[in-house]
Write a protein that holds these residues in place. Structure first.
Motif, PDB file in Angstrom:
ATOM      1  N   PRO A  29      18.331   6.349  -0.315  1.00 37.15           N
ATOM      2  CA  PRO A  29      17.256   5.407   0.013  1.00 37.15           C
ATOM      3  C   PRO A  29      17.841   4.077   0.477  1.00 37.15           C
ATOM      4  CG  PRO A  29      16.791   6.522  -2.059  1.00 37.15           C
ATOM      5  CD  PRO A  29      18.196   6.905  -1.681  1.00 37.15           C
ATOM      6  N   LEU A  30      17.259   3.513   1.522  1.00 36.37           N
ATOM      7  CA  LEU A  30      17.785   2.273   2.081  1.00 36.37           C
ATOM      8  C   LEU A  30      17.390   1.083   1.210  1.00 36.37           C
ATOM      9  CD1 LEU A  30      16.947   2.818   5.865  1.00 36.37           C
ATOM     10  CD2 LEU A  30      19.027   3.436   4.612  1.00 36.37           C
ATOM     11  N   PRO A  31      18.199   0.027   1.206  1.00 34.50           N
ATOM     12  CA  PRO A  31      17.888  -1.143   0.386  1.00 34.50           C
ATOM     13  C   PRO A  31      16.859  -2.076   1.005  1.00 34.50           C
ATOM     14  CG  PRO A  31      19.973  -1.482   1.514  1.00 34.50           C
ATOM     15  CD  PRO A  31      19.532  -0.080   1.846  1.00 34.50           C
ATOM     16  N   VAL A  32      16.393  -1.782   2.198  1.00 37.51           N
ATOM     17  CA  VAL A  32      15.407  -2.608   2.913  1.00 37.51           C
ATOM     18  C   VAL A  32      14.416  -1.686   3.606  1.00 37.51           C
ATOM     19  CG1 VAL A  32      16.946  -4.581   3.298  1.00 37.51           C
ATOM     20  CG2 VAL A  32      16.911  -2.695   4.954  1.00 37.51           C
ATOM     21  N   GLU A  33      13.329  -2.285   4.157  1.00 46.36           N
ATOM     22  CA  GLU A  33      12.380  -1.502   4.937  1.00 46.36           C
ATOM     23  C   GLU A  33      13.087  -0.846   6.120  1.00 46.36           C
ATOM     24  OE1 GLU A  33      10.119  -5.487   4.543  1.00 46.36           O
ATOM     25  OE2 GLU A  33      12.100  -4.806   3.870  1.00 46.36           O
ATOM     26  N   ALA A  34      12.578   0.311   6.523  1.00 46.28           N
ATOM     27  CA  ALA A  34      13.181   1.034   7.643  1.00 46.28           C
ATOM     28  C   ALA A  34      13.204   0.174   8.903  1.00 46.28           C
ATOM     29  CB  ALA A  34      12.414   2.330   7.898  1.00 46.28           C
ATOM     30  N   ARG A  35      12.154  -0.609   9.118  1.00 48.16           N
ATOM     31  CA  ARG A  35      12.101  -1.446  10.322  1.00 48.16           C
ATOM     32  C   ARG A  35      13.212  -2.486  10.304  1.00 48.16           C
ATOM     33  NH1 ARG A  35       7.463  -5.905  11.611  1.00 48.16           N
ATOM     34  NH2 ARG A  35       8.209  -6.548  13.655  1.00 48.16           N
ATOM     35  N   LEU A  36      13.496  -3.055   9.145  1.00 51.88           N
ATOM     36  CA  LEU A  36      14.557  -4.043   9.034  1.00 51.88           C
ATOM     37  C   LEU A  36      15.920  -3.392   9.204  1.00 51.88           C
ATOM     38  CD1 LEU A  36      15.250  -6.966   8.579  1.00 51.88           C
ATOM     39  CD2 LEU A  36      15.021  -6.622   6.116  1.00 51.88           C
ATOM     40  N   ALA A  37      16.085  -2.198   8.661  1.00 47.81           N
ATOM     41  CA  ALA A  37      17.347  -1.472   8.851  1.00 47.81           C
ATOM     42  C   ALA A  37      17.577  -1.178  10.327  1.00 47.81           C
ATOM     43  CB  ALA A  37      17.341  -0.178   8.039  1.00 47.81           C
ATOM     44  N   GLN A  38      16.526  -0.803  11.036  1.00 48.85           N
ATOM     45  CA  GLN A  38      16.663  -0.538  12.463  1.00 48.85           C
ATOM     46  C   GLN A  38      17.052  -1.790  13.234  1.00 48.85           C
ATOM     47  OE1 GLN A  38      12.794   1.046  13.294  1.00 48.85           O
ATOM     48  NE2 GLN A  38      13.198   2.987  12.254  1.00 48.85           N
ATOM     49  N   ALA A  39      16.547  -2.944  12.791  1.00 55.11           N
ATOM     50  CA  ALA A  39      16.874  -4.199  13.466  1.00 55.11           C
ATOM     51  C   ALA A  39      18.328  -4.589  13.273  1.00 55.11           C
ATOM     52  CB  ALA A  39      15.964  -5.318  12.950  1.00 55.11           C
ATOM     53  N   MET A  40      19.011  -4.013  12.281  1.00 55.00           N
ATOM     54  CA  MET A  40      20.428  -4.289  12.044  1.00 55.00           C
ATOM     55  C   MET A  40      21.332  -3.178  12.563  1.00 55.00           C
ATOM     56  SD  MET A  40      20.575  -6.065   8.267  1.00 55.00           S
ATOM     57  CE  MET A  40      19.562  -4.917   7.363  1.00 55.00           C
ATOM     58  N   TRP A  99      12.943   8.123   3.100  1.00 54.29           N
ATOM     59  CA  TRP A  99      13.704   8.606   1.954  1.00 54.29           C
ATOM     60  C   TRP A  99      13.672  10.134   1.872  1.00 54.29           C
ATOM     61  CZ3 TRP A  99       9.271   5.552  -0.202  1.00 54.29           C
ATOM     62  CH2 TRP A  99       9.496   4.185  -0.138  1.00 54.29           C
ATOM     63  N   GLU A 100      14.685  10.703   1.249  1.00 51.02           N
ATOM     64  CA  GLU A 100      14.623  12.093   0.793  1.00 51.02           C
ATOM     65  C   GLU A 100      14.895  12.068  -0.698  1.00 51.02           C
ATOM     66  OE1 GLU A 100      16.172  15.928   2.760  1.00 51.02           O
ATOM     67  OE2 GLU A 100      17.706  15.440   1.271  1.00 51.02           O
ATOM     68  N   VAL A 101      14.020  12.701  -1.490  1.00 51.64           N
ATOM     69  CA  VAL A 101      14.112  12.575  -2.940  1.00 51.64           C
ATOM     70  C   VAL A 101      14.238  13.948  -3.589  1.00 51.64           C
ATOM     71  CG1 VAL A 101      12.846  10.405  -2.918  1.00 51.64           C
ATOM     72  CG2 VAL A 101      11.594  12.553  -3.267  1.00 51.64           C
ATOM     73  N   ASP A 102      14.752  13.911  -4.826  1.00 48.43           N
ATOM     74  CA  ASP A 102      14.975  15.135  -5.600  1.00 48.43           C
ATOM     75  C   ASP A 102      13.895  15.363  -6.640  1.00 48.43           C
ATOM     76  OD1 ASP A 102      17.715  15.610  -4.458  1.00 48.43           O
ATOM     77  OD2 ASP A 102      18.100  13.698  -5.443  1.00 48.43           O
ATOM     78  N   ASP A 110       0.829  -1.193   0.000  1.00 47.04           N
ATOM     79  CA  ASP A 110       0.000   0.000   0.000  1.00 47.04           C
ATOM     80  C   ASP A 110       0.868   1.250   0.000  1.00 47.04           C
ATOM     81  OD1 ASP A 110      -2.697   1.391   0.563  1.00 47.04           O
ATOM     82  OD2 ASP A 110      -1.389   2.121   2.177  1.00 47.04           O
ATOM     83  N   ALA A 111       0.618   2.150  -0.949  1.00 45.74           N
ATOM     84  CA  ALA A 111       1.485   3.312  -1.128  1.00 45.74           C
ATOM     85  C   ALA A 111       1.535   4.184   0.114  1.00 45.74           C
ATOM     86  CB  ALA A 111       1.022   4.127  -2.333  1.00 45.74           C
ATOM     87  N   GLN A 112       0.381   4.470   0.686  1.00 45.60           N
ATOM     88  CA  GLN A 112       0.349   5.358   1.845  1.00 45.60           C
ATOM     89  C   GLN A 112       1.123   4.765   3.017  1.00 45.60           C
ATOM     90  OE1 GLN A 112      -3.051   7.140   4.807  1.00 45.60           O
ATOM     91  NE2 GLN A 112      -3.559   6.999   2.633  1.00 45.60           N
ATOM     92  N   ALA A 113       0.945   3.466   3.259  1.00 45.15           N
ATOM     93  CA  ALA A 113       1.664   2.830   4.365  1.00 45.15           C
ATOM     94  C   ALA A 113       3.160   2.831   4.109  1.00 45.15           C
ATOM     95  CB  ALA A 113       1.153   1.403   4.554  1.00 45.15           C
ATOM     96  N   LEU A 114       3.580   2.523   2.887  1.00 44.29           N
ATOM     97  CA  LEU A 114       5.005   2.513   2.566  1.00 44.29           C
ATOM     98  C   LEU A 114       5.617   3.897   2.723  1.00 44.29           C
ATOM     99  CD1 LEU A 114       4.841   0.187  -0.561  1.00 44.29           C
ATOM    100  CD2 LEU A 114       6.121  -0.313   1.523  1.00 44.29           C
TER     101      LEU A 114
END
Length: 627
Positions: A611-622, A157-160, A147-151
C-alpha cells in the motif's frame, strides 16, 4: 477534496461504550476486544495465515477507535512467526477526537500502551491518506480519511485480509452497499479472506455477487452468527495494478549518500534488503545534503494543492524517523517554524482553523510574533509540526541501520547490465559492486550515468545555493528561539562544534552548477542573505551585523541541488521495459528534508507492491511515468 473535516459526534453510554450520535449506533458494543479478536482477527485466520509471509496487508472499512488495529498489532507483537512488515489500511469518514481513543482503550488495559503510541501520532487528519509509523517502521497504519467508496475506487492496494466493519447497515447503508463492496473487492487477490459481524442478507448477497464465497459461522455471544468469506470469483478478476518488480527483498545498489540515497537505503533495509551505498565522497552527505542545518515545514496553499499535501505527508514521515533516530536538541528540533507571509495572504484554505488543519499550521499569535521580534500585526503562520535538522547527522544515523553497507571514495563512472543484475564500474572499468536493483540518487549527476544506457534524460535543473552561518555571539539578543522562514530562512541556537550557531540562507541560482564558488560569488551570496535576513527577522540584525558587515566568524556552505520542471520529486523506474531494475529518486530541490523520507517509503512500496503512503494521485505526480 476539501481540506476541512469535522470530527465524529460522540456520546458515552452508562456502561462506558462510545455511541455515535451521527449514526445512532454503538461503536463496538459490549463485546469490545473480544469482537476484535474473535470476529475479525481470527475470522480471517490470523495470526496463523500470515506465518512465513514477508508482509501482510489488511484492509478495514471503519477505523472507529482503532480497536481492531490495536488488537491486530498486539497479535503481531506476540507472534514469533509474524511477517517482517504488517500493513494495516483503514478507512474513516469521521475520525473520532484523539483523546477519545485513550478513553475507549481504558476498557482494555492490555492495549493501553499501544493506544498511547497511536494517540501520539493521531493528529492533523485532514481528508486524504496518512501513514502512521510504529515498531521502527515494521507496523504501518495507512489511515484514509474520507468517503469509503471514493477512497476504494481511487487507490490501488492489494490486500490479504479484509475487516468489513462499520455501523449497522440500517444506520449507515452506504458502507455496506453493493457499489462500496465492489470497490472493496477490487483490492482483493484470489484467496483474500474477509470477516464481519453482520449477517444481513443484503450484505451476503452483495459479497457473493462480488466474487466471495460466503459462510455463516457461529457468532460471539450474544450474537448467534457472524460472517466469513473468501474471494474466489468464477471469473478472472481484472486489475489495473502492475505486478511489483520484486516480490521479495534482494540486493540493492544505491548511488549517492545524500538524503535521497540514505533514506531509500534505510527504507529498503527495514524490509530485509541488503543495500550497498556508493559515493565518491569521503563522508556521507558530501554533496548538496551536507548543509550544516536545514528546515522541514509544510507548504501553504489556499486551495490545498498537491504540493501542499505532499509537504504534509513528507513532514509527518520526517518527524517519525527523526524521533526514532535523532537526539532532540542536539541533532534536530521539532519546536516549530514561523513563516512570514505577504500582507493579507496567510495561505490557509477557507475553514482551516475549524478542523484538523490547525494541528499543522495556524495564524501566528501575538506571543509567537513577539518571540521573533515582530510587531503584533505582522502577517505570519505558525507551523507546529516543523523544525530544524542537522542533515549530516541524520544521514549518518540512517546509514548505520542493519543491512546497509556504506562505501565511501567509490566514484562510479559507468553502469552495466548483466544477467539479472546491475554493475557499477569505476573509471578503469572495474566493478565496484553489483545488485538486482540499482537506485540512482545522485542529484544532477543522474543524467550523466543514464546517457550511455540510451535512457531518456530526466528534466533536472541544477540550482546552486550558499548558506551563511557562524558561531552565535555570546548573550546575543533578537535571535528567535525557533526557526523563521519566508524569503529565506534563519535557524539559530543550533548546536555545533564549539557551541551554538546561527544559519541563514540559502541563495537560489538556477542553471548554475559550478563549485567551488569564487570569492566574489561568495561575497555576493552573503550580501543577498544579509538583505533577506534584515527583511525576515529585523530583530536579529544587531546580533549578526558584525558577522555580515565585518566578517567576524562568518562561514559559508555551498552546494548544488536539483529540481524538476514541475517542482515535484522524481521517484520510480527509469524505463522498466528496456532497463528493468533501474530506479531513481531525485529532484528534491530545496525541500529534501521535507521530501526524502516520504519518497523513500513510496519507492519501497512501489517496488514491493505495498500500500502506498500517499493517495494514488499524489504518487502519480511524483512518479517517473509523468515525465
Amino acid at each position: 477534496m476539501t481540506p476541512r473535516t469535522m470530527p465524529e459526534s460522540l456520546s458515552w453510554l452508562p456502561d462506558g461504550t462510545p455511541f455515535s450520535t451521527r449514526f445512532g449506533d454503538r461503536y463496538h458494543g459490549e463485546q469490545g476486544l473480544a469482537q476484535a479478536r474473535d470476529v475479525f482477527l481470527h475470522g480471517c485466520g490470523l495470526p496463523q495465515a500470515w506465518a512465513g509471509a514477508q508482509q501482510w496487508r489488511i484492509l478495514e472499512t471503519g477505523f472507529g477507535f482503532g480497536l481492531n488495529f490495536l488488537a491486530t498489532w498486539a497479535a503481531w507483537r506476540a507472534d514469533p512467526g509474524r511477517p517482517r512488515l504488517l500493513h494495516f489500511v483503514s478507512l474513516e469518514a469521521w475520525p473520532v477526537p484523539a483523546d477519545a481513543l485513550l478513553r475507549a482503550a481504558e476498557r482494555h488495559p492490555e492495549l493501553l500502551p499501544l493506544a498511547r503510541e497511536l494517540h501520539a501520532q493521531y493528529w492533523g487528519l485532514l481528508p486524504g491518506v496518512h501513514r502512521l509509523w510504529f515498531e521502527g517502521g515494521r507496523v504501518l497504519l495507512t489511515l484514509c480519511v474520507g468517503d469509503a467508496q471514493a477512497l476504494l475506487r481511487q487507490q490501488l492496494w492489494e490486500v490479504d485480509s479484509v475487516y468489513l466493519d462499520g455501523f449497522n447497515p440500517q444506520c449507515n447503508p452506504d458502507i455496506w452497499s453493493l457499489e462500496t463492496l465492489k470497490a472493496m473487492a477490487r483490492h482483493c487477490r484470489r484467496g483474500t479472506r474477509l470477516a464481519t459481524w453482520t449477517v444481513a442478507r443484503s450484505v451476503r448477497d452483495a459479497l457473493a455477487q462480488c466474487g466471495f464465497a460466503v459462510d455463516k459461522v457461529p457468532g460471539l455471544p450474544p450474537k448467534r452468527d457472524n460472517l466469513q468469506a473468501r474471494f474466489d470469483p468464477h471469473w478472472q478478476p481484472r486489475t489495473s495494478r502492475q505486478a511489483p518488480e520484486f516480490a521479495r527483498p534482494a540486493r540493492c545498489l544505491v548511488l549517492g549518500a545524500g538524503l535521497a540515497g540514505a533514506t531509500a537505503a534505510a527504507s529498503l533495509a527495514r524490509r530485509g534488503w541488503q543495500v550497498t551505498v556508493l559515493d565518491a565522497g569521503d563522508t556521507p552527505a558530501a554533496g548538496a545534503s551536507g548543509l550544516p542545518a536545514g528546515l522541514f515545514a509544510p507548504h501553504l496553499s489556499p486551495d490545498d494543492n498537491l504540493f501542499a499535501r505532499l509537504s504534509r505527508a513528507g513532514v509527518r514521515a520526517m518527524l517519525q524517523q527523526s524521533q526514532a533516530l535523532l537526539q532532540e536538541g542536539i541533532d534536530w528540533s521539532p519546536a516549530g517554524v514561523l513563516e512570514r507571509r505577504p500582507a493579507g495572504q496567510p495561505g490557509l484554505p477557507a475553514g482551516w482553523h475549524d478542523g484538523p488543519g490547525a494541528d499543522w499550521s495556524h495564524t501566528a499569535d501575538a506571543g509567537r510574533l513577539a518571540d521573533a521580534g515582530l510587531p503584533p500585526d505582522a502577517s505570519a503562520c505558525w507551523h507546529a509540526r516543523a523544525g530544524w535538522v542537522r542533515p549530516p547527522r541524520f544521514i549518518a544515523r540512517l546509514l548505520e541501520q542493519p543491512g546497509i553497507a556504506w562505501r565511501p571514495r567509490s566514484a562510479v563512472a559507468r553502469l552495466a547490465r548483466g544477467a539479472g543484475t546491475w554493475q557499477a564500474l569505476d573509471g578503469a572499468g572495474n566493478p565496484l559492486a553489483e545488485a538486482e536493483l540499482l537506485l540512482l540518487a545522485a542529484g544532477p549527476a543522474c543524467n550523466a550515468l543514464l546517457a550511455p544506457l540510451q535512457a531518456p534524460p530526466l528534466p533536472l535543473q541544477p540550482v546552486r545555493g550558499l548558506m551563511s552561518w557562524g558561531p552565535q555571539p555570546a548573550q546575543a539578543q533578537g535571535l528567535p528561539p525557533f526557526a523563521v522562514n519566508g524569503g529565506g530562512a534563519l535557524a539559530a541556537h543550533v548546536p555545533c562544534d564549539g557551541g551554538p550557531a546561527w544559519h541563514m540562507g540559502a541563495t537560489f541560482e538556477r542553471d548554475v552548477d559550478r563549485l567551488p564558488m569564487t570569492a566574489e560569488e561568495q561575497a555576493a551570496a552573503h550580501a543577498s542573505n544579509w538583505r533577506r535576513l534584515r527583511a525576515l527577522v529585523p530583530a536579529a540584525v544587531p546580533a549578526l551585523r558584525a558577522a555580515f558587515e565585518d566578517g567576524q566568524g562568518l562561514r559559508a556552505w555551498a552546494g548544488v541541488r536539483c529540481t524538476a520542471h514541475d517542482r515535484m520529486p522524481i521517484v520510480g523506474p527509469v524505463a522498466p521495459a528496456a532497463l528493468p531494475g533501474l530506479w531513481v529518486s531525485t529532484a528534491m530541490g530545496a525541500r529534501g528534508l521535507t521530501r526524502a523520507v516520504l519518497c523513500a517509503e513510496l519507492l519501497a512500496a512501489r517496488l514491493m507492491g505495498e500500500p502506498l503512503p500517499v493517495e494514488a494521485r499524489l504518487a502519480q505526480a511524483m512518479g517517473c511515468e509523468r515525465l
